[in-house]
Write an enzyme that holds these catalytic residues in place. Structure first.
Site, mmCIF file in Angstrom:
data_model
loop_
_atom_site.group_PDB
_atom_site.id
_atom_site.type_symbol
_atom_site.label_atom_id
_atom_site.label_comp_id
_atom_site.label_asym_id
_atom_site.label_seq_id
_atom_site.Cartn_x
_atom_site.Cartn_y
_atom_site.Cartn_z
ATOM 1 N N SER A 198 -71.248 6.808 -8.918
ATOM 2 C CA SER A 198 -72.747 7.082 -9.216
ATOM 3 C C SER A 198 -73.236 6.511 -10.483
ATOM 4 O O SER A 198 -74.447 6.395 -10.596
ATOM 5 C CB SER A 198 -72.799 8.692 -9.144
ATOM 6 N N LYS B 6 -78.005 15.467 -1.302
ATOM 7 C CA LYS B 6 -78.683 14.306 -1.599
ATOM 8 C C LYS B 6 -79.429 13.643 -0.405
ATOM 9 O O LYS B 6 -80.681 14.250 -0.175
ATOM 10 C CB LYS B 6 -77.535 13.299 -2.032
ATOM 11 N N HIS C 214 -72.481 9.572 -2.580
ATOM 12 C CA HIS C 214 -73.648 8.722 -3.053
ATOM 13 C C HIS C 214 -73.688 7.452 -1.863
ATOM 14 O O HIS C 214 -73.866 6.310 -2.235
ATOM 15 C CB HIS C 214 -73.631 7.813 -4.179
#
Length: 413
Positions: free
Chosen positions: A206, A265, A234
Site C-alpha cells: 500500500s 476498501k 489493495h
C-alpha cells in the site's frame, strides 16, 4: 514481615491519590515528549473532518465548497453507490442495528453465512470467515494455524497487521528482502527443517503500489513444499480481469492457498475483513481465532452493503475496466506534468517529492488554496487544469517520503 506492616501503615496515612497523580504527571511528560518528536519530524497526522459522503468530491470542515479527493481507498466509488446504500438500509430494517454478541453464542444471522459463501464463491475458494477488519483477520490467522514446529516467511515490507499477526504466533520467523525471490529461496532452503512453511506477502503493497511477484513466489513454494498466503486488501475488487485480485491478475488463483482481504476498501468501504481458503482451515479459525471468537459480529448494515457490492462486481466487470482506464490516465497526465510517479500500474500512485516535511506542507498548501476560491472559479480552473499540481488537493500524507493517490471513482471534469 514487620517492615511490610510499617510500609502499609505509612501508605495508608499518605494523602489519597498522591502517588497516582505523580505517576500520571510522569506519563504526561513522556507522552508530550513523544508527540513533540513527531511534530518536529514533520510526520504529524492531522484528521480533516469530512462533512459529506465519501466520494471523489467531498466537503471538508473549514473549507468552503467541495474539494477533489484523491486519498480514499474507495477504489470503485461503491461507498456511496445508491444500490449499496439501499442494501444497507434494507439489512438494517430487517436484521437490526447489531447482534450484541460474538458469532458462536447468538451472533450469526443468515446474512453473515450468505456473505461468507459469496466471498468464497467470488475468490473461487472452499469457504470464508468474517472478521471486524482485515487487521483482525491477520491477527487471527497465524496464531491459530502455526505452531512451534512450523515456519513463516514474510516480506520485510508487509503491512503492519501481517507483522503483528506473525508476532502472535510461535512459529519460527524468517524475513526476506522486499520482492526479492532469490532471498526468499535462500530462506525457504533454510526452513526445510520445519513441519509447515508459510510464505506471507501483501498482494499489493500500500505504500508504493508495487505488486508481489506471485508467479515466482508460487513456483518457489511448490518447489520447496510451502504454502502461500496473500493479504489482498489493495487489490480485491479491481485488480485482475474480473476484480478477483492479485492472484487473478498474475494467473495463480489455484496456487495461493489462503487470502485475507477487506470489505472496507473497494467492497463498499464500510468495515470488515475475512479469510478465505480451505474449508478445514476456516473451520479451525472458527474454533481458535481469538479476534473472531471474542469480537462482536459485523453489523447487519455493513453485511448488506458488502454483499451488494460483491453482487455488482460479479454481475458486470465494466466497473473494473473503468478503474484500470482511470489509473492509466492519471499516471500519464501526472508524468506529463513533470511529477515522478512510483509503483506498478496500480491505482496507488505515489507522487515522489523526496521529503516528508515538503509533502506535508504541499498537502496543506493545496487545501488552503481552495479556501480562497469561489465555486465558479474552482470549477473553471478544474476544467482548465484538471491534472495540474494545484488540482490534487486531496493527496494523502504518507510517511517515508511518499504520497498515495488512489483512483478516482468517476471521471474528472
Amino acid at each position: 514481615m514487620w517492615a511490610g506492616r510499617i510500609l502499609c501503615a505509612a501508605l495508608s496515612r499518605a494523602p489519597r491519590g498522591c502517588r497516582p497523580q505523580s505517576a500520571l504527571a510522569q506519563l504526561r511528560g513522556i507522552l508530550e515528549e513523544e508527540l513533540e518528536g513527531i511534530r518536529e519530524a514533520g510526520t504529524w497526522k492531522s484528521e480533516r473532518v469530512i462533512t459529506s459522503r465519501q466520494g471523489p468530491r467531498i466537503h471538508v470542515d473549514g473549507v468552503s465548497g467541495g474539494i477533489i479527493n484523491f486519498c480514499a481507498n474507495n477504489y470503485l466509488g461503491l461507498s456511496s453507490h445508491p444500490e449499496v446504500i439501499q442494501a444497507g438500509l434494507q439489512a438494517l430494517e430487517e436484521f437490526g442495528a447489531g447482534l450484541s454478541s460474538v458469532r458462536f453464542i447468538c451472533g450469526t444471522q443468515s446474512i453473515h453465512k450468505d456473505l461468507e459463501a459469496k466471498i468464497a464463491r467470488f475468490h473461487q475458494r472452499e469457504d470464508a470467515i468474517l472478521y471486524p477488519s482485515c487487521f483482525d483477520a491477520n491477527a487471527g490467522l497465524f496464531e491459530a494455524l502455526l505452531t512451534p514446529e512450523d515456519a513463516v516467511l514474510s516480506d520485510e515490507l508487509n503491512h503492519a497487521s501481517i507483522i503483528d499477526g506473525i508476532r502472535l504466533c510461535k512459529a519460527h520467523k524468517y524475513r526476506y528482502r522486499h520482492l526479492d525471490v532469490a532471498d526468499l529461496e535462500a530462506k525457504l532452503q533454510e526452513a526445510q527443517k520445519h513441519r509447515l512453511r508459510l510464505v506471507a506477502t501483501d498482494g499489493t503493497f500500500s505504500m508504493d503500489g508495487d505488486i508481489a511477484p506471485l508467479q515466482d513466489i508460487c513456483r518457489l513454494a511448490s518447489q520447496y513444499g510451502a504454502l502461500v498466503f496473500v493479504d489482498d486488501c489493495h487489490a480485491t475488487g479491481f485488480l485482475g480481469a474480473t476484480g478477483r485480485g492479485t492472484d487473478e491478475l498474475l494467473g495463480v488463483m489455484d496456487q495461493v492457498a489462503i487470502i485475507n482481504s477487506t470489505l472496507g476498501k473497494a467492497l463498499g468501504g464500510a468495515s470488515g475483513g475475512y479469510t478465505t481458503g480451505p474449508g478445514s482451515l476456516v473451520s479451525l479459525l472458527r474454533q481458535r481465532a481469538r479476534p473472531y471468537l471474542f469480537s462482536n459480529s459485523l453489523p447487519p448494515a455493513v453485511v448488506g452493503c458488502a454483499s451488494k457490492a460483491l453482487d455488482l462486481l460479479m454481475e458486470n466487470n465494466a466497473i473494473v475496466q473503468s478503474m484500470a482506464a482511470k489509473t492509466q490516465r492519471f499516471r500519464r497526465k501526472m508524468e506529463a506534468a513533470g511529477f515522478t510517479i512510483s509503483g506498478a500500474n496500480h491505482p496507488i500512485c505515489p507522487v515522489m517529492l523526496g521529503d516528508a516535511r515538503l509533502a506535508s506542507c504541499m498537502a496543506d498548501d493545496m487545501q488552503k488554496r481552495e479556501r480562497g476560491r469561489s465555486n465558479a472559479e474552482r470549477q473553471r480552473r478544474a476544467r482548465q487544469r484538471s491534472m495540474s499540481p494545484g488540482a490534487n488537493q486531496g493527496l494523502r500524507r504518507r510517511w517515508l517520503f511518499r504520497r498515495e493517490c488512489p483512483s478516482l471513482a468517476e471521471e474528472w471534469p
